[in-house]
Design a protein around this motif. Structure first.
Motif, PDB file in Angstrom:
ATOM      1  N   ILE A  24       5.826 -61.506  -3.345  1.00  0.00           N
ATOM      2  CA  ILE A  24       6.638 -60.758  -2.386  1.00  0.00           C
ATOM      3  C   ILE A  24       8.116 -60.911  -2.725  1.00  0.00           C
ATOM      4  CG2 ILE A  24       7.392 -60.690   0.027  1.00  0.00           C
ATOM      5  CD1 ILE A  24       4.456 -61.367   0.754  1.00  0.00           C
ATOM      6  N   LEU A  25       8.523 -62.132  -3.014  1.00  0.00           N
ATOM      7  CA  LEU A  25       9.916 -62.376  -3.366  1.00  0.00           C
ATOM      8  C   LEU A  25      10.300 -61.677  -4.660  1.00  0.00           C
ATOM      9  CD1 LEU A  25      10.225 -66.146  -2.433  1.00  0.00           C
ATOM     10  CD2 LEU A  25      11.215 -64.201  -1.222  1.00  0.00           C
ATOM     11  N   ILE A  26       9.413 -61.716  -5.624  1.00  0.00           N
ATOM     12  CA  ILE A  26       9.666 -61.049  -6.904  1.00  0.00           C
ATOM     13  C   ILE A  26       9.793 -59.546  -6.689  1.00  0.00           C
ATOM     14  CG2 ILE A  26       8.583 -60.429  -9.109  1.00  0.00           C
ATOM     15  CD1 ILE A  26       7.426 -63.305  -9.128  1.00  0.00           C
ATOM     16  N   HIS A  27       8.891 -58.988  -5.877  1.00  0.00           N
ATOM     17  CA  HIS A  27       8.910 -57.552  -5.612  1.00  0.00           C
ATOM     18  C   HIS A  27      10.216 -57.142  -4.932  1.00  0.00           C
ATOM     19  CE1 HIS A  27       7.684 -53.550  -4.528  1.00  0.00           C
ATOM     20  NE2 HIS A  27       7.904 -53.816  -3.256  1.00  0.00           N
ATOM     21  N   ASP A  28      10.674 -57.955  -3.997  1.00  0.00           N
ATOM     22  CA  ASP A  28      11.919 -57.643  -3.291  1.00  0.00           C
ATOM     23  C   ASP A  28      13.121 -57.635  -4.229  1.00  0.00           C
ATOM     24  OD1 ASP A  28      10.574 -57.345  -0.948  1.00  0.00           O
ATOM     25  OD2 ASP A  28      11.104 -59.312  -0.142  1.00  0.00           O
ATOM     26  N   ARG A  29      13.059 -58.387  -5.300  1.00  0.00           N
ATOM     27  CA  ARG A  29      14.179 -58.474  -6.237  1.00  0.00           C
ATOM     28  C   ARG A  29      14.085 -57.451  -7.367  1.00  0.00           C
ATOM     29  NH1 ARG A  29      13.700 -64.981  -6.468  1.00  0.00           N
ATOM     30  NH2 ARG A  29      14.457 -65.347  -4.382  1.00  0.00           N
ATOM     31  N   GLY A  30      12.968 -56.744  -7.454  1.00  0.00           N
ATOM     32  CA  GLY A  30      12.787 -55.764  -8.523  1.00  0.00           C
ATOM     33  C   GLY A  30      13.561 -54.486  -8.259  1.00  0.00           C
ATOM     34  N   ASP A  31      13.743 -53.688  -9.297  1.00  0.00           N
ATOM     35  CA  ASP A  31      14.507 -52.451  -9.175  1.00  0.00           C
ATOM     36  C   ASP A  31      13.629 -51.210  -9.095  1.00  0.00           C
ATOM     37  OD1 ASP A  31      16.936 -53.743  -9.195  1.00  0.00           O
ATOM     38  OD2 ASP A  31      17.177 -53.595 -11.359  1.00  0.00           O
ATOM     39  N   LEU A  32      12.316 -51.363  -9.188  1.00  0.00           N
ATOM     40  CA  LEU A  32      11.429 -50.208  -9.123  1.00  0.00           C
ATOM     41  C   LEU A  32      11.254 -49.748  -7.680  1.00  0.00           C
ATOM     42  CD1 LEU A  32       8.435 -50.895 -11.548  1.00  0.00           C
ATOM     43  CD2 LEU A  32      10.046 -49.039 -11.639  1.00  0.00           C
ATOM     44  N   PRO A  33      11.312 -48.450  -7.451  1.00  0.00           N
ATOM     45  CA  PRO A  33      11.032 -47.955  -6.095  1.00  0.00           C
ATOM     46  C   PRO A  33       9.577 -48.261  -5.711  1.00  0.00           C
ATOM     47  CG  PRO A  33      12.002 -46.238  -7.469  1.00  0.00           C
ATOM     48  CD  PRO A  33      11.700 -47.397  -8.362  1.00  0.00           C
ATOM     49  N   HIS A  34       9.343 -48.435  -4.429  1.00  0.00           N
ATOM     50  CA  HIS A  34       8.000 -48.769  -3.940  1.00  0.00           C
ATOM     51  C   HIS A  34       6.966 -47.717  -4.357  1.00  0.00           C
ATOM     52  CE1 HIS A  34       4.866 -50.375  -1.418  1.00  0.00           C
ATOM     53  NE2 HIS A  34       4.716 -49.185  -0.865  1.00  0.00           N
ATOM     54  N   GLU A  35       7.339 -46.447  -4.319  1.00  0.00           N
ATOM     55  CA  GLU A  35       6.407 -45.371  -4.674  1.00  0.00           C
ATOM     56  C   GLU A  35       5.968 -45.485  -6.136  1.00  0.00           C
ATOM     57  OE1 GLU A  35       9.520 -44.662  -3.337  1.00  0.00           O
ATOM     58  OE2 GLU A  35       8.778 -44.519  -1.279  1.00  0.00           O
ATOM     59  N   THR A  36       6.909 -45.793  -7.009  1.00  0.00           N
ATOM     60  CA  THR A  36       6.590 -45.944  -8.435  1.00  0.00           C
ATOM     61  C   THR A  36       5.672 -47.134  -8.656  1.00  0.00           C
ATOM     62  OG1 THR A  36       8.735 -45.004  -9.028  1.00  0.00           O
ATOM     63  CG2 THR A  36       7.575 -46.242 -10.742  1.00  0.00           C
ATOM     64  N   LEU A  37       5.968 -48.233  -7.999  1.00  0.00           N
ATOM     65  CA  LEU A  37       5.131 -49.423  -8.131  1.00  0.00           C
ATOM     66  C   LEU A  37       3.722 -49.146  -7.612  1.00  0.00           C
ATOM     67  CD1 LEU A  37       5.203 -52.318  -9.120  1.00  0.00           C
ATOM     68  CD2 LEU A  37       5.874 -53.014  -6.819  1.00  0.00           C
ATOM     69  N   GLU A  38       3.611 -48.388  -6.541  1.00  0.00           N
ATOM     70  CA  GLU A  38       2.294 -48.053  -5.986  1.00  0.00           C
ATOM     71  C   GLU A  38       1.518 -47.136  -6.939  1.00  0.00           C
ATOM     72  OE1 GLU A  38      -0.823 -48.492  -3.532  1.00  0.00           O
ATOM     73  OE2 GLU A  38       1.069 -49.587  -3.458  1.00  0.00           O
ATOM     74  N   LYS A  39       2.195 -46.209  -7.607  1.00  0.00           N
ATOM     75  CA  LYS A  39       1.532 -45.353  -8.597  1.00  0.00           C
ATOM     76  C   LYS A  39       1.012 -46.191  -9.769  1.00  0.00           C
ATOM     77  CE  LYS A  39       4.081 -41.074  -7.744  1.00  0.00           C
ATOM     78  NZ  LYS A  39       5.055 -40.124  -8.296  1.00  0.00           N
ATOM     79  N   ILE A  40       1.827 -47.126 -10.225  1.00  0.00           N
ATOM     80  CA  ILE A  40       1.414 -48.019 -11.316  1.00  0.00           C
ATOM     81  C   ILE A  40       0.189 -48.812 -10.885  1.00  0.00           C
ATOM     82  CG2 ILE A  40       2.066 -50.076 -12.633  1.00  0.00           C
ATOM     83  CD1 ILE A  40       4.965 -48.992 -12.603  1.00  0.00           C
ATOM     84  N   ARG A  41       0.243 -49.336  -9.669  1.00  0.00           N
ATOM     85  CA  ARG A  41      -0.871 -50.131  -9.131  1.00  0.00           C
ATOM     86  C   ARG A  41      -2.170 -49.320  -9.119  1.00  0.00           C
ATOM     87  NH1 ARG A  41      -3.424 -51.034  -4.269  1.00  0.00           N
ATOM     88  NH2 ARG A  41      -3.928 -53.205  -3.809  1.00  0.00           N
ATOM     89  N   MET A  42      -2.095 -48.080  -8.617  1.00  0.00           N
ATOM     90  CA  MET A  42      -3.291 -47.240  -8.524  1.00  0.00           C
ATOM     91  C   MET A  42      -3.843 -46.901  -9.906  1.00  0.00           C
ATOM     92  SD  MET A  42      -3.800 -47.241  -5.372  1.00  0.00           S
ATOM     93  CE  MET A  42      -5.242 -46.215  -5.412  1.00  0.00           C
ATOM     94  N   GLU A  43      -2.973 -46.626 -10.862  1.00  0.00           N
ATOM     95  CA  GLU A  43      -3.438 -46.311 -12.216  1.00  0.00           C
ATOM     96  C   GLU A  43      -4.072 -47.523 -12.882  1.00  0.00           C
ATOM     97  OE1 GLU A  43      -0.659 -44.166 -14.663  1.00  0.00           O
ATOM     98  OE2 GLU A  43      -0.054 -42.902 -12.981  1.00  0.00           O
ATOM     99  N   ILE A  44      -3.481 -48.685 -12.693  1.00  0.00           N
ATOM    100  CA  ILE A  44      -4.057 -49.917 -13.256  1.00  0.00           C
ATOM    101  C   ILE A  44      -5.431 -50.170 -12.647  1.00  0.00           C
ATOM    102  CG2 ILE A  44      -3.836 -52.441 -13.290  1.00  0.00           C
ATOM    103  CD1 ILE A  44      -0.813 -52.028 -13.680  1.00  0.00           C
TER     104      ILE A  44
END
Length: 87
Positions: A24-44
């Motif tokens: 959670i802490l790492i995610h909060d410090r990242g620069d990727l938008p939440h939507e992009t990260l969710e797309k990556i998650r779904m594809e993986i």
């Protein structure tokens, strides 16, 4: 009983909570938008589901920044518990 826990591959609830908090802490410090990260998650998840059985609710994916000699380099961090390997 504590002696046998050292040989167990199953993480303790404390370890799981600690890892989730780190993500959670790492995610909060990242620069990727939440939507992009969710797309990556779904594809993986889609690709992994072809080869292994996983519980999508247990999958955690985040972007971290690691300090390197060359500066801050982002890294994709994934925690994907495997239920079973498909044949």
């Amino acid at each position: 009983m504590d002696f046998f826990r050292k040989f167990s591959n199953k993480p303790t609830p404390k370890d799981v909570a600690k890892d989730r908090l780190k993500l959670i802490l790492i995610h909060d410090r990242g620069d990727l938008p939440h939507e992009t990260l969710e797309k990556i998650r779904m594809e993986i998840l889609e690709v992994l589901s072809k080869y292994i059985e996983i519980n999508a609710e247990d999958v955690e994916i985040a972007v971290s920044k690691s300090e390197n000699v060359d500066g801050n380099n982002p890294a994709l961090v994934a925690n994907i518990p495997i239920k079973n390997i498909k044949n």
